[in-house]
Design a protein around this motif. Structure first.
Motif, PDB file in Angstrom:
ATOM      1  N   UNK A 285       0.829  -1.202   0.000  1.00  0.00           N
ATOM      2  CA  UNK A 285       0.000   0.000   0.000  1.00  0.00           C
ATOM      3  C   UNK A 285       0.861   1.249   0.000  1.00  0.00           C
ATOM      4  N   UNK A 286       0.255   2.329  -0.387  1.00  0.00           N
ATOM      5  CA  UNK A 286       0.828   3.658  -0.244  1.00  0.00           C
ATOM      6  C   UNK A 286      -0.031   4.421   0.764  1.00  0.00           C
ATOM      7  N   UNK A 287       0.640   5.118   1.659  1.00  0.00           N
ATOM      8  CA  UNK A 287      -0.025   6.021   2.591  1.00  0.00           C
ATOM      9  C   UNK A 287       0.688   7.354   2.520  1.00  0.00           C
ATOM     10  N   UNK A 288       0.055   8.391   3.026  1.00  0.00           N
ATOM     11  CA  UNK A 288       0.678   9.713   3.004  1.00  0.00           C
ATOM     12  C   UNK A 288       0.374  10.470   4.276  1.00  0.00           C
ATOM     13  N   UNK A 289       1.219  11.428   4.560  1.00  0.00           N
ATOM     14  CA  UNK A 289       1.034  12.273   5.733  1.00  0.00           C
ATOM     15  C   UNK A 289       1.236  13.719   5.336  1.00  0.00           C
ATOM     16  N   UNK A 290       0.149  14.458   5.345  1.00  0.00           N
ATOM     17  CA  UNK A 290       0.199  15.874   5.042  1.00  0.00           C
ATOM     18  C   UNK A 290       0.679  16.644   6.278  1.00  0.00           C
TER      19      UNK A 290
ATOM     20  N   UNK B 162      -2.431  13.203  10.324  1.00  0.00           N
ATOM     21  CA  UNK B 162      -2.022  11.831  10.521  1.00  0.00           C
ATOM     22  C   UNK B 162      -1.838  11.086   9.216  1.00  0.00           C
ATOM     23  N   UNK B 163      -1.432   9.840   9.322  1.00  0.00           N
ATOM     24  CA  UNK B 163      -1.268   9.004   8.138  1.00  0.00           C
ATOM     25  C   UNK B 163      -2.619   8.731   7.484  1.00  0.00           C
ATOM     26  N   UNK B 164      -2.623   8.762   6.158  1.00  0.00           N
ATOM     27  CA  UNK B 164      -3.846   8.568   5.386  1.00  0.00           C
ATOM     28  C   UNK B 164      -3.586   7.524   4.310  1.00  0.00           C
ATOM     29  N   UNK B 165      -4.436   6.510   4.248  1.00  0.00           N
ATOM     30  CA  UNK B 165      -4.307   5.494   3.207  1.00  0.00           C
ATOM     31  C   UNK B 165      -4.603   6.116   1.849  1.00  0.00           C
ATOM     32  N   UNK B 166      -3.782   5.785   0.853  1.00  0.00           N
ATOM     33  CA  UNK B 166      -3.958   6.308  -0.495  1.00  0.00           C
ATOM     34  C   UNK B 166      -4.407   5.211  -1.452  1.00  0.00           C
ATOM     35  N   UNK B 167      -3.681   4.092  -1.459  1.00  0.00           N
ATOM     36  CA  UNK B 167      -3.968   3.045  -2.422  1.00  0.00           C
ATOM     37  C   UNK B 167      -3.314   1.751  -1.966  1.00  0.00           C
TER      38      UNK B 167
ATOM     39  N   UNK C 110      -5.093  -6.967  -7.418  1.00  0.00           N
ATOM     40  CA  UNK C 110      -6.324  -6.228  -7.163  1.00  0.00           C
ATOM     41  C   UNK C 110      -5.985  -4.901  -6.487  1.00  0.00           C
ATOM     42  N   UNK C 111      -6.544  -3.823  -7.003  1.00  0.00           N
ATOM     43  CA  UNK C 111      -6.191  -2.493  -6.504  1.00  0.00           C
ATOM     44  C   UNK C 111      -7.355  -1.812  -5.813  1.00  0.00           C
ATOM     45  N   UNK C 112      -7.011  -0.857  -4.964  1.00  0.00           N
ATOM     46  CA  UNK C 112      -8.010  -0.036  -4.295  1.00  0.00           C
ATOM     47  C   UNK C 112      -7.476   1.372  -4.139  1.00  0.00           C
ATOM     48  N   UNK C 113      -8.365   2.354  -4.149  1.00  0.00           N
ATOM     49  CA  UNK C 113      -7.951   3.754  -4.080  1.00  0.00           C
ATOM     50  C   UNK C 113      -8.864   4.545  -3.152  1.00  0.00           C
TER      51      UNK C 113
ATOM     52  N   UNK D  32      -4.586   8.604  -9.736  1.00  0.00           N
ATOM     53  CA  UNK D  32      -3.429   7.814  -9.310  1.00  0.00           C
ATOM     54  C   UNK D  32      -3.584   6.369  -9.772  1.00  0.00           C
ATOM     55  N   UNK D  33      -2.464   5.735 -10.083  1.00  0.00           N
ATOM     56  CA  UNK D  33      -2.454   4.326 -10.454  1.00  0.00           C
ATOM     57  C   UNK D  33      -1.341   3.608  -9.704  1.00  0.00           C
ATOM     58  N   UNK D  34      -1.718   2.594  -8.955  1.00  0.00           N
ATOM     59  CA  UNK D  34      -0.739   1.777  -8.243  1.00  0.00           C
ATOM     60  C   UNK D  34      -0.396   0.572  -9.097  1.00  0.00           C
ATOM     61  N   UNK D  35       0.861   0.173  -9.060  1.00  0.00           N
ATOM     62  CA  UNK D  35       1.282  -1.014  -9.801  1.00  0.00           C
ATOM     63  C   UNK D  35       2.477  -1.633  -9.108  1.00  0.00           C
ATOM     64  N   UNK D  36       2.829  -2.809  -9.564  1.00  0.00           N
ATOM     65  CA  UNK D  36       3.958  -3.508  -8.967  1.00  0.00           C
ATOM     66  C   UNK D  36       4.726  -4.285 -10.032  1.00  0.00           C
TER      67      UNK D  36
END
Length: 113
Positions: free
Chosen positions: A35-40, A44-49, A56-59, A67-71
């Motif tokens: 997953x990717x998370x971010x902190x502005x 606090x930490x916020x889930x992004x994707x 299987x992806x989620x946003x 945004x597009x997550x890939x691996x």
């Protein structure tokens, strides 16, 4: 030891694009959801994707369509393609195992004109 190294952040104008990378080691990447998370600033930490081992992806709603997550399992690397960036996307971005917490230094994304 699990190691996660984020890169690819920077300063970009609104509407611009960035591609974040997360290089991993110390675990079997191909069978691990990520997953990717971010902190502005000041928040606090916020889930992004997220992306499962099967792809299987989620946003988060605010980034859907932008945004597009890939691996790349051959490279043990997670990516986040970010398009149409907005000032509210400004944050430090971290990668993590889908059931884990961030452990890297993160990469700063600043969207500003």
């Amino acid at each position: 030891e699990v190691q996660l190294v984020e890169s690819g952040g920077g300063l970009v104008q609104p509407g611009g694009s960035l591609r974040l990378s997360c290089t991993t080691s110390g675990f079997t990447f191909s069978t691990t959801g990520m997953k990717w998370v971010r902190q502005a600033p000041g928040k606090g930490l916020e889930w992004v994707s997220s992306i499962t081992s099967r792809g299987t992806t989620g946003y988060q709603d605010s980034v859907k369509g932008r945004f597009t997550i890939s691996r790349d399992n051959a490279k043990n690397t997670l990516y986040l393609q970010m398009n149409s960036l907005k000032p509210e996307d400004t944050a430090v971005y971290y990668c993590a195992q889908i059931r884990g917490d961030p452990s890297g230094q993160g990469t700063q994304v600043t969207v500003s004109s």
